[in-house]
Write a protein that holds these residues in place. Structure first.
Motif, PDB file in Angstrom:
ATOM      1  N   VAL A 254       0.833  -1.209   0.000  1.00 44.37           N
ATOM      2  CA  VAL A 254       0.000   0.000   0.000  1.00 44.37           C
ATOM      3  C   VAL A 254       0.862   1.251   0.000  1.00 44.37           C
ATOM      4  O   VAL A 254       0.591   2.218  -0.715  1.00 44.37           O
ATOM      5  CB  VAL A 254      -0.951  -0.003   1.219  1.00 44.37           C
ATOM      6  CG1 VAL A 254      -1.665   1.329   1.350  1.00 44.37           C
ATOM      7  CG2 VAL A 254      -1.969  -1.130   1.087  1.00 44.37           C
ATOM      8  N   VAL A 255       1.929   1.239   0.822  1.00 44.61           N
ATOM      9  CA  VAL A 255       2.823   2.391   0.897  1.00 44.61           C
ATOM     10  C   VAL A 255       3.488   2.641  -0.458  1.00 44.61           C
ATOM     11  O   VAL A 255       3.609   3.791  -0.909  1.00 44.61           O
ATOM     12  CB  VAL A 255       3.888   2.176   1.995  1.00 44.61           C
ATOM     13  CG1 VAL A 255       4.976   3.237   1.911  1.00 44.61           C
ATOM     14  CG2 VAL A 255       3.239   2.207   3.369  1.00 44.61           C
ATOM     15  N   GLN A 256       3.932   1.570  -1.092  1.00 41.58           N
ATOM     16  CA  GLN A 256       4.545   1.721  -2.407  1.00 41.58           C
ATOM     17  C   GLN A 256       3.556   2.292  -3.426  1.00 41.58           C
ATOM     18  O   GLN A 256       3.913   3.142  -4.250  1.00 41.58           O
ATOM     19  CB  GLN A 256       5.074   0.368  -2.885  1.00 41.58           C
ATOM     20  CG  GLN A 256       6.286  -0.137  -2.103  1.00 41.58           C
ATOM     21  CD  GLN A 256       6.696  -1.540  -2.521  1.00 41.58           C
ATOM     22  OE1 GLN A 256       6.073  -2.138  -3.400  1.00 41.58           O
ATOM     23  NE2 GLN A 256       7.736  -2.062  -1.900  1.00 41.58           N
ATOM     24  N   GLN A 257       2.301   1.827  -3.349  1.00 41.88           N
ATOM     25  CA  GLN A 257       1.284   2.344  -4.263  1.00 41.88           C
ATOM     26  C   GLN A 257       1.026   3.825  -3.990  1.00 41.88           C
ATOM     27  O   GLN A 257       0.890   4.623  -4.922  1.00 41.88           O
ATOM     28  CB  GLN A 257      -0.006   1.543  -4.112  1.00 41.88           C
ATOM     29  CG  GLN A 257      -1.096   1.935  -5.090  1.00 41.88           C
ATOM     30  CD  GLN A 257      -0.666   1.720  -6.529  1.00 41.88           C
ATOM     31  OE1 GLN A 257      -0.143   0.666  -6.882  1.00 41.88           O
ATOM     32  NE2 GLN A 257      -0.879   2.716  -7.375  1.00 41.88           N
ATOM     33  N   TYR A 258       0.979   4.173  -2.680  1.00 46.66           N
ATOM     34  CA  TYR A 258       0.801   5.577  -2.325  1.00 46.66           C
ATOM     35  C   TYR A 258       1.961   6.414  -2.845  1.00 46.66           C
ATOM     36  O   TYR A 258       1.768   7.538  -3.325  1.00 46.66           O
ATOM     37  CB  TYR A 258       0.694   5.727  -0.808  1.00 46.66           C
ATOM     38  CG  TYR A 258      -0.658   5.337  -0.240  1.00 46.66           C
ATOM     39  CD1 TYR A 258      -1.796   5.325  -1.037  1.00 46.66           C
ATOM     40  CD2 TYR A 258      -0.799   4.993   1.097  1.00 46.66           C
ATOM     41  CE1 TYR A 258      -3.035   4.960  -0.534  1.00 46.66           C
ATOM     42  CE2 TYR A 258      -2.029   4.633   1.622  1.00 46.66           C
ATOM     43  CZ  TYR A 258      -3.142   4.619   0.798  1.00 46.66           C
ATOM     44  OH  TYR A 258      -4.354   4.268   1.302  1.00 46.66           O
ATOM     45  N   ALA A 259       3.166   5.879  -2.740  1.00 45.74           N
ATOM     46  CA  ALA A 259       4.341   6.623  -3.212  1.00 45.74           C
ATOM     47  C   ALA A 259       4.250   6.854  -4.720  1.00 45.74           C
ATOM     48  O   ALA A 259       4.561   7.951  -5.213  1.00 45.74           O
ATOM     49  CB  ALA A 259       5.602   5.855  -2.858  1.00 45.74           C
ATOM     50  N   LYS A 260       3.823   5.824  -5.455  1.00 52.83           N
ATOM     51  CA  LYS A 260       3.656   5.979  -6.908  1.00 52.83           C
ATOM     52  C   LYS A 260       2.582   7.016  -7.215  1.00 52.83           C
ATOM     53  O   LYS A 260       2.751   7.860  -8.116  1.00 52.83           O
ATOM     54  CB  LYS A 260       3.299   4.633  -7.530  1.00 52.83           C
ATOM     55  CG  LYS A 260       4.425   3.614  -7.505  1.00 52.83           C
ATOM     56  CD  LYS A 260       3.978   2.294  -8.138  1.00 52.83           C
ATOM     57  CE  LYS A 260       5.103   1.266  -8.117  1.00 52.83           C
ATOM     58  NZ  LYS A 260       4.682  -0.034  -8.715  1.00 52.83           N
ATOM     59  N   ASP A 261       1.446   6.935  -6.496  1.00 50.72           N
ATOM     60  CA  ASP A 261       0.354   7.887  -6.721  1.00 50.72           C
ATOM     61  C   ASP A 261       0.812   9.311  -6.423  1.00 50.72           C
ATOM     62  O   ASP A 261       0.481  10.252  -7.168  1.00 50.72           O
ATOM     63  CB  ASP A 261      -0.839   7.529  -5.836  1.00 50.72           C
ATOM     64  CG  ASP A 261      -1.495   6.219  -6.264  1.00 50.72           C
ATOM     65  OD1 ASP A 261      -1.251   5.788  -7.412  1.00 50.72           O
ATOM     66  OD2 ASP A 261      -2.232   5.627  -5.440  1.00 50.72           O
TER      67      ASP A 261
ATOM     68  N   GLU B 274       3.841  10.455  -6.587  1.00 55.55           N
ATOM     69  CA  GLU B 274       4.753  10.876  -7.648  1.00 55.55           C
ATOM     70  C   GLU B 274       3.971  11.304  -8.887  1.00 55.55           C
ATOM     71  O   GLU B 274       4.284  12.327  -9.526  1.00 55.55           O
ATOM     72  CB  GLU B 274       5.700   9.723  -7.992  1.00 55.55           C
ATOM     73  CG  GLU B 274       6.757  10.095  -9.028  1.00 55.55           C
ATOM     74  CD  GLU B 274       7.699   8.950  -9.320  1.00 55.55           C
ATOM     75  OE1 GLU B 274       8.579   9.111 -10.184  1.00 55.55           O
ATOM     76  OE2 GLU B 274       7.553   7.895  -8.661  1.00 55.55           O
ATOM     77  N   ILE B 275       2.928  10.539  -9.230  1.00 52.83           N
ATOM     78  CA  ILE B 275       2.086  10.892 -10.386  1.00 52.83           C
ATOM     79  C   ILE B 275       1.374  12.213 -10.128  1.00 52.83           C
ATOM     80  O   ILE B 275       1.319  13.091 -11.011  1.00 52.83           O
ATOM     81  CB  ILE B 275       1.070   9.766 -10.660  1.00 52.83           C
ATOM     82  CG1 ILE B 275       1.796   8.508 -11.130  1.00 52.83           C
ATOM     83  CG2 ILE B 275       0.040  10.201 -11.694  1.00 52.83           C
ATOM     84  CD1 ILE B 275       0.903   7.294 -11.257  1.00 52.83           C
ATOM     85  N   TRP B 276       0.820  12.352  -8.887  1.00 51.91           N
ATOM     86  CA  TRP B 276       0.124  13.596  -8.566  1.00 51.91           C
ATOM     87  C   TRP B 276       1.072  14.792  -8.629  1.00 51.91           C
ATOM     88  O   TRP B 276       0.695  15.873  -9.069  1.00 51.91           O
ATOM     89  CB  TRP B 276      -0.491  13.496  -7.177  1.00 51.91           C
ATOM     90  CG  TRP B 276      -1.564  12.446  -7.082  1.00 51.91           C
ATOM     91  CD1 TRP B 276      -2.319  11.931  -8.110  1.00 51.91           C
ATOM     92  CD2 TRP B 276      -1.976  11.761  -5.902  1.00 51.91           C
ATOM     93  NE1 TRP B 276      -3.187  10.983  -7.663  1.00 51.91           N
ATOM     94  CE2 TRP B 276      -3.010  10.849  -6.291  1.00 51.91           C
ATOM     95  CE3 TRP B 276      -1.636  11.811  -4.573  1.00 51.91           C
ATOM     96  CZ2 TRP B 276      -3.653  10.024  -5.395  1.00 51.91           C
ATOM     97  CZ3 TRP B 276      -2.283  10.991  -3.674  1.00 51.91           C
ATOM     98  CH2 TRP B 276      -3.278  10.096  -4.079  1.00 51.91           C
ATOM     99  N   ALA B 277       2.304  14.577  -8.175  1.00 52.55           N
ATOM    100  CA  ALA B 277       3.280  15.660  -8.203  1.00 52.55           C
ATOM    101  C   ALA B 277       3.614  16.058  -9.636  1.00 52.55           C
ATOM    102  O   ALA B 277       3.733  17.248  -9.959  1.00 52.55           O
ATOM    103  CB  ALA B 277       4.546  15.236  -7.452  1.00 52.55           C
ATOM    104  N   GLN B 278       3.777  15.050 -10.493  1.00 57.65           N
ATOM    105  CA  GLN B 278       4.063  15.333 -11.901  1.00 57.65           C
ATOM    106  C   GLN B 278       2.898  16.064 -12.556  1.00 57.65           C
ATOM    107  O   GLN B 278       3.087  17.024 -13.313  1.00 57.65           O
ATOM    108  CB  GLN B 278       4.376  14.034 -12.640  1.00 57.65           C
ATOM    109  CG  GLN B 278       5.699  13.388 -12.221  1.00 57.65           C
ATOM    110  CD  GLN B 278       5.926  12.053 -12.898  1.00 57.65           C
ATOM    111  OE1 GLN B 278       5.042  11.547 -13.596  1.00 57.65           O
ATOM    112  NE2 GLN B 278       7.112  11.487 -12.693  1.00 57.65           N
TER     113      GLN B 278
END
Length: 230
Positions: free
Chosen positions: A168-175, A177-181
């Motif tokens: 879940v944490v890894q998925q949150y980190a990916k999300d 990163e996408i939101w930041a981009q």
């Protein structure tokens, strides 16, 4: 999921505490047996001492009997009343001492019988205690095995929950990163729109200023022409 992790941690601590208590309970059972065995050993020592005293009394009684026979033999060879009375007195003293020894022997016999009854009862109790201890030991061993199984299960659950949390944490980190981009792109597009609008505004302002300046100049020329004709 965090609540599940906390529950697993709590159950693991409780199970470890139960496992740690089992050796103490086994030691307490062993101490009961050892104390009972020590008590029986002490009773046997007392019984042996009583038997030893009784054997000594029997030897003393035999010695007195030998002395009495010798005193009786003297009676046939005494030559005066004084010697006769002395021999009788000696025999009476021997009989008195023998009576005391026999009373003491009887007392020891009663003590031995009482102690033997107590010893027999203590040995029966020890036998029952050993059986109960062995039964409780097997129960504790089963409980330890059960606790070990529970502990392994809880630890496996912890690993499963940790893996799920990491996922879940890894998925949150990916999300994130996408939101930041996406946010960066939006900011860039917004800034570009602002710059384009500002450039357009400046162009329009420049045209407006040029138009105004031309109108002013045309007005001044028209005014000067009117003044000349007048």
């Amino acid at each position: 999921m965090l609540i599940a992790l906390q529950n697993c941690d709590r159950k693991i601590e409780e199970t470890k505490r139960k496992i740690d208590q089992c050796p103490q309970q086994m030691a307490a059972l062993d101490n009961k047996v050892k104390n009972a065995e020590a008590s029986i050993a002490e009773m046997n020592e007392r019984l042996d001492a009583l038997k030893k005293d009784r054997r000594q009394i029997e030897r003393d009684v035999e010695d007195l009997e030998i002395k009495k026979k010798k005193s009786q033999a003297k009676l046939s060879s005494v030559s005066s009343n004084k010697e006769y009375r002395a021999a009788l007195k000696e025999m009476e003293e021997l009989d008195r001492n023998r009576g005391l020894l026999e009373d003491r022997a009887l007392e020891l016999m009663e003590q031995m019988e009482q102690l033997e009854r107590e010893l027999e009862s203590a040995e029966r109790d020890l036998d029952e205690l050993r059986k109960e201890t062995e039964k409780e030991r097997k129960t504790l061993e089963k409980e330890i095995a059960s606790y070990q199984g529970e502990l392994e299960k809880y630890q496996a659950d912890i690993q499963t929950y940790n893996a799920q949390v990491n996922k879940v944490v890894q998925q949150y980190a990916k999300d994130i990163e996408i939101w930041a981009q996406e946010d960066k792109q939006l900011n860039e597009e917004y800034g570009l729109d602002i710059q384009n609008n500002l450039n357009s505004f400046n162009n329009e302002l420049s045209i407006y200023n040029s138009t105004v300046q031309k109108a002013i100049k045309d007005a001044e020329l028209a005014q000067a022409k009117i003044l000349q004709e007048a």
